[in-house]
Scaffold this motif. Sequence first.
Motif, PDB file in Angstrom:
ATOM      1  N   ARG A 175      -0.742  19.814   5.047  1.00  0.00           N
ATOM      2  CA  ARG A 175       0.191  18.898   5.697  1.00  0.00           C
ATOM      3  C   ARG A 175       1.410  18.659   4.813  1.00  0.00           C
ATOM      4  N   ALA A 176       2.477  18.269   5.436  1.00  0.00           N
ATOM      5  CA  ALA A 176       3.703  17.961   4.702  1.00  0.00           C
ATOM      6  C   ALA A 176       3.528  16.673   3.905  1.00  0.00           C
ATOM      7  N   ARG A 177       4.339  16.532   2.900  1.00  0.00           N
ATOM      8  CA  ARG A 177       4.248  15.347   2.048  1.00  0.00           C
ATOM      9  C   ARG A 177       4.521  14.069   2.840  1.00  0.00           C
ATOM     10  N   SER A 178       5.498  14.115   3.720  1.00  0.00           N
ATOM     11  CA  SER A 178       5.809  12.938   4.535  1.00  0.00           C
ATOM     12  C   SER A 178       4.665  12.596   5.479  1.00  0.00           C
ATOM     13  N   THR A 179       3.969  13.624   5.996  1.00  0.00           N
ATOM     14  CA  THR A 179       2.838  13.367   6.887  1.00  0.00           C
ATOM     15  C   THR A 179       1.697  12.685   6.148  1.00  0.00           C
ATOM     16  N   ILE A 180       1.441  13.105   4.915  1.00  0.00           N
ATOM     17  CA  ILE A 180       0.371  12.473   4.125  1.00  0.00           C
ATOM     18  C   ILE A 180       0.711  11.006   3.864  1.00  0.00           C
ATOM     19  N   GLY A 181       1.963  10.730   3.520  1.00  0.00           N
ATOM     20  CA  GLY A 181       2.355   9.344   3.305  1.00  0.00           C
ATOM     21  C   GLY A 181       2.215   8.496   4.560  1.00  0.00           C
ATOM     22  N   THR A 182       2.548   9.055   5.720  1.00  0.00           N
ATOM     23  CA  THR A 182       2.415   8.313   6.967  1.00  0.00           C
ATOM     24  C   THR A 182       0.955   8.019   7.281  1.00  0.00           C
ATOM     25  N   LEU A 183       0.068   8.994   7.084  1.00  0.00           N
ATOM     26  CA  LEU A 183      -1.352   8.782   7.344  1.00  0.00           C
ATOM     27  C   LEU A 183      -1.940   7.722   6.415  1.00  0.00           C
ATOM     28  N   LEU A 184      -1.531   7.721   5.146  1.00  0.00           N
ATOM     29  CA  LEU A 184      -2.041   6.711   4.222  1.00  0.00           C
ATOM     30  C   LEU A 184      -1.573   5.311   4.623  1.00  0.00           C
ATOM     31  N   ARG A 185      -0.338   5.194   5.086  1.00  0.00           N
ATOM     32  CA  ARG A 185       0.145   3.880   5.514  1.00  0.00           C
ATOM     33  C   ARG A 185      -0.558   3.402   6.779  1.00  0.00           C
ATOM     34  N   LEU A 186      -1.019   4.313   7.614  1.00  0.00           N
ATOM     35  CA  LEU A 186      -1.695   3.922   8.846  1.00  0.00           C
ATOM     36  C   LEU A 186      -3.135   3.474   8.601  1.00  0.00           C
ATOM     37  N   VAL A 187      -3.813   4.064   7.604  1.00  0.00           N
ATOM     38  CA  VAL A 187      -5.197   3.655   7.323  1.00  0.00           C
ATOM     39  C   VAL A 187      -5.250   2.482   6.356  1.00  0.00           C
ATOM     40  N   LEU A 188      -4.135   2.139   5.699  1.00  0.00           N
ATOM     41  CA  LEU A 188      -4.140   1.042   4.738  1.00  0.00           C
ATOM     42  C   LEU A 188      -4.495  -0.302   5.365  1.00  0.00           C
ATOM     43  N   PRO A 189      -3.987  -0.689   6.553  1.00  0.00           N
ATOM     44  CA  PRO A 189      -4.373  -1.992   7.122  1.00  0.00           C
ATOM     45  C   PRO A 189      -5.878  -2.120   7.378  1.00  0.00           C
ATOM     46  N   PHE A 190      -6.522  -1.088   7.875  1.00  0.00           N
ATOM     47  CA  PHE A 190      -7.968  -1.159   8.116  1.00  0.00           C
ATOM     48  C   PHE A 190      -8.747  -1.310   6.808  1.00  0.00           C
ATOM     49  N   LEU A 191      -8.371  -0.536   5.787  1.00  0.00           N
ATOM     50  CA  LEU A 191      -9.076  -0.633   4.516  1.00  0.00           C
ATOM     51  C   LEU A 191      -8.787  -1.955   3.813  1.00  0.00           C
ATOM     52  N   THR A 192      -7.617  -2.524   4.037  1.00  0.00           N
ATOM     53  CA  THR A 192      -7.314  -3.826   3.447  1.00  0.00           C
ATOM     54  C   THR A 192      -8.169  -4.924   4.054  1.00  0.00           C
ATOM     55  N   GLU A 193      -8.426  -4.825   5.358  1.00  0.00           N
ATOM     56  CA  GLU A 193      -9.197  -5.863   6.048  1.00  0.00           C
ATOM     57  C   GLU A 193     -10.695  -5.685   5.877  1.00  0.00           C
ATOM     58  N   TYR A 194     -11.172  -4.444   5.884  1.00  0.00           N
ATOM     59  CA  TYR A 194     -12.611  -4.193   5.831  1.00  0.00           C
ATOM     60  C   TYR A 194     -13.065  -3.568   4.506  1.00  0.00           C
TER      61      TYR A 194
END
Length: 513
Positions: free
Chosen positions: A263-282
């Motif tokens: 995956r592109a570098r920008s895609t990896i950064g976007t995926l990490l930002r999308l899973v961060l809220p769930f991991l922050t809460e749970y």
Amino acid sequence: MSRPVRRSRPWATRSCRDCLGWGWFDRPRCKACWGFVAKATSRYCDICQRDVAAIDGVCRLCRRQAGLIAGPDNKTCVDLTVAAHTGHQLFIIGTLRPRGGPPPRPVPPEPTRVSLRSVPPRWTELTLFDMPRNLCGVSSKQPLLDPELAAFLSSRAARIAELRGWPPRTVGSMGRGIRILCAVQRPGERIRASTIAQLTHTAVPANHVLKVFEGLEVFLDDRPDSLDRWYHKHFAFLAPDIRAELDTWIGLLRDGTSRRRPRARSTIGTLLRLVLPFLTEYGGKYTTLRQVTRDDLATWLTNRPYRAYEASALRSLFGALKAERLIFSNPMRGIKGGRLTTTIPSPLTAEEVAEVAQAAQQDPALRVVVALSGIHALAAHQIRTLLLDQVDLAGCRLELESLNRPLDEYTAEAITDYLDYRRSRWPNSTNPHLLVSRNTATTTTAVGTFWLDKLVQPLPVGLDRLRQDRILEEALASGADPLHLAHVFSLGAKTSLRYTTAVAPSAAEHETP
């Protein structure tokens, strides 16, 4: 009366009585001092104030100190009183000059042929302590510790400057930066990127110096990865097992497998930002992602504003962990993220078109961007990466990777005016892209998104609205034919249907007699 027999002292390592030099001899004085005593004119040194043999009031040790301070190139004017305020440098006898006469005259070295491919292999000095270099206070006029490397880098910099059209001021700053580096770097020592970055404080373009060092064995790129730094900063609160599982997922995204493309570098950064809220809460409830249940994911995704995007990122995470057999089952299986929200394209008003045309006349680069986006419907990344070879002004053609269309008169005139402006502003630039900036004119890279966003700020609408207006106009003129739009603008099936649906009523009214 018989002559007394002299008993020889045993040979041993001892210090000379006069010059204090250490050596292997059997007498109180070394051989050189015995010869000096035979020529002595007094028994007291006026410089060091010792009771030793002296010639004109200066002993042999003080004379050696004066010659050491003067150096080999200044023997004609030696200050014999220098030892009074510098002290004495002790030495080992027999190491300063080989026995058997004066040292041989050094043979001048053959001229070194400097190659632009790589630095010649040499010995390497291992470092005892890995300490960062500090270039504060280092001058480019200091003596070079590695003249051979400095000559090679200067030749390489001159070649790159000729190929990329660097101005003389940049070439001079580059030479000064290379001399500063070679004044602190010892032969065989690798030069770090963090050390080169310090040249920015001395008004030296560090990014140009990095271009000279790229691909060389003496260069060590120790620049931290911004994505890794952001990841360790925002995910540091997670348990070690969860961090290890996330590292596996990120490694698959970066490197890919036989069945997964990287995956592109920008895609990896976007995926990490999308899973961060769930991991922050749970994340505080789990010690490993094997404990995540389907109900937890479904409950969390219920009222999320970007449910479809976040569900896609979580599906990628748990799907990769299941494929690597790090979790027993995929908890995202069967959970629907919903459809992505789609917007209906809308055409520009007459007032917006007039404002865009008026703003485009103020800047030659902005006029080119408006023409490429508003007439040829090119996306922002296509405009930034458009090459000079893809614009055929003589044949009036615009040849992109998937597009080959005629060049209209307005766009050709805008590109011609911009090229005249570019040649007057950066006459030596060899950048292959059509659009260049102050930072990219001396490189081969395309302009960035920040530069393009700042360029289009005077426009009342963004580039997406200009592109949508052009595609809607073509859809209305072609009778809402999705195949025609897909062929002309290289659109996908769903995207073509979205534009044809937006103009379907208007197209039907045009077809009505």
